[in-house]
Write a protein that holds these residues in place. Structure first.
Motif, PDB file in Angstrom:
ATOM      1  N   SER A  48       4.955  -6.734   7.904  1.00 26.70           N
ATOM      2  CA  SER A  48       4.499  -7.784   6.991  1.00 26.70           C
ATOM      3  C   SER A  48       3.026  -7.662   6.602  1.00 26.70           C
ATOM      4  CB  SER A  48       4.736  -9.154   7.619  1.00 26.70           C
ATOM      5  OG  SER A  48       3.975  -9.263   8.808  1.00 26.70           O
ATOM      6  N   SER A  49       2.314  -6.670   7.121  1.00 25.31           N
ATOM      7  CA  SER A  49       0.887  -6.600   6.833  1.00 25.31           C
ATOM      8  C   SER A  49       0.589  -5.687   5.650  1.00 25.31           C
ATOM      9  CB  SER A  49       0.127  -6.124   8.076  1.00 25.31           C
ATOM     10  OG  SER A  49       0.510  -4.808   8.396  1.00 25.31           O
TER      11      SER A  49
ATOM     12  N   ARG B 101      -3.231  -0.702   5.878  1.00 27.86           N
ATOM     13  CA  ARG B 101      -4.559  -0.617   6.496  1.00 27.86           C
ATOM     14  C   ARG B 101      -4.999   0.839   6.487  1.00 27.86           C
ATOM     15  NH1 ARG B 101      -6.800  -3.523  11.892  1.00 27.86           N
ATOM     16  NH2 ARG B 101      -6.970  -5.195  10.410  1.00 27.86           N
TER      17      ARG B 101
ATOM     18  N   GLU C 138      -8.068  -3.174   4.517  1.00 31.82           N
ATOM     19  CA  GLU C 138      -6.731  -3.332   3.972  1.00 31.82           C
ATOM     20  C   GLU C 138      -6.800  -3.200   2.454  1.00 31.82           C
ATOM     21  OE1 GLU C 138      -8.001  -5.637   6.190  1.00 31.82           O
ATOM     22  OE2 GLU C 138      -6.857  -4.926   7.905  1.00 31.82           O
TER      23      GLU C 138
ATOM     24  N   THR D 105       1.203   0.324  10.232  1.00 35.31           N
ATOM     25  CA  THR D 105       1.066  -1.130  10.068  1.00 35.31           C
ATOM     26  C   THR D 105       2.347  -1.824  10.497  1.00 35.31           C
ATOM     27  OG1 THR D 105       1.853  -0.993   7.781  1.00 35.31           O
ATOM     28  CG2 THR D 105      -0.534  -0.956   8.110  1.00 35.31           C
TER      29      THR D 105
END
Length: 178
Positions: free
Chosen positions: A157-158, A161, A133, A154
């Motif tokens: 909210s991440s 990546r 990430e 992704t």
């Protein structure tokens, strides 16, 4: 052929690096001055599923990295990696707080740690692919431009990546083969 990781010092000389399992003493150093970005004694990094390694130039701890071997996904997940404060351009807003004459003490640490993740993937019988990430937009750009990383889909909210695979992974890994 042997895997021989290295970094560059402030004089742009190649310096060999030893990468070995992280010890509790290594983790404790991150809570002393100069403070690292993250306490490696934290609950998050204490996860037993993570393989944690320390990178050293001689006796000097220059970086730590946590990896997660994911055989069902055929990749190694680089959970977290961090350079010592004197070599970390993201500390103190990127200003030369620890750099004396405006240079990082060591450069190329991230590339060496990514190469080690590729090595872990190969040693685990996988294909040499790694995912990681990007903590910042500048790191995302760096991964894309300098490592050939490909953005993966992704969740909203991440963090972004990235996958480093195939020719991009080979180019990085072969840099450290002797």
């Amino acid at each position: 052929m042997q895997f021989r990781p290295f970094v560059y010092d402030a004089m742009n000389r190649q310096v060999p690096v030893a990468i070995e399992p992280m010890t509790p003493q290594d983790a404790a150093l991150t809570d002393r001055e100069p403070l690292w970005q993250t306490s490696w004694a934290s609950e998050y990094l204490a996860d037993e599923n993570y393989e944690k390694y320390a990178a050293r130039v001689g006796d000097e701890l220059i970086a730590l990295a946590a990896y997660e071997v994911l055989p069902t996904a055929l990749v190694v997940h680089i959970v977290y990696m961090e350079a010592q404060p004197e070599s970390n351009p993201t500390l103190d807003g990127g200003t030369p707080k620890y750099r004396g004459i405006g240079r990082l003490k060591y450069r190329g640490i991230g590339r060496a740690l990514i190469a080690y993740g590729i090595k872990l993937s190969i040693d685990s019988g996988l294909t040499g692919d790694v995912v990681l990430e990007a903590k910042t937009t500048s790191l995302a750009k760096h991964y894309e431009e300098n490592f050939g990383a490909v953005l993966l889909p992704t969740f909203q909210s991440s963090a972004p990546r990235y996958l480093i695979a195939d020719e991009a992974a080979k180019r990085i890994f072969f840099t450290y083969l002797d």
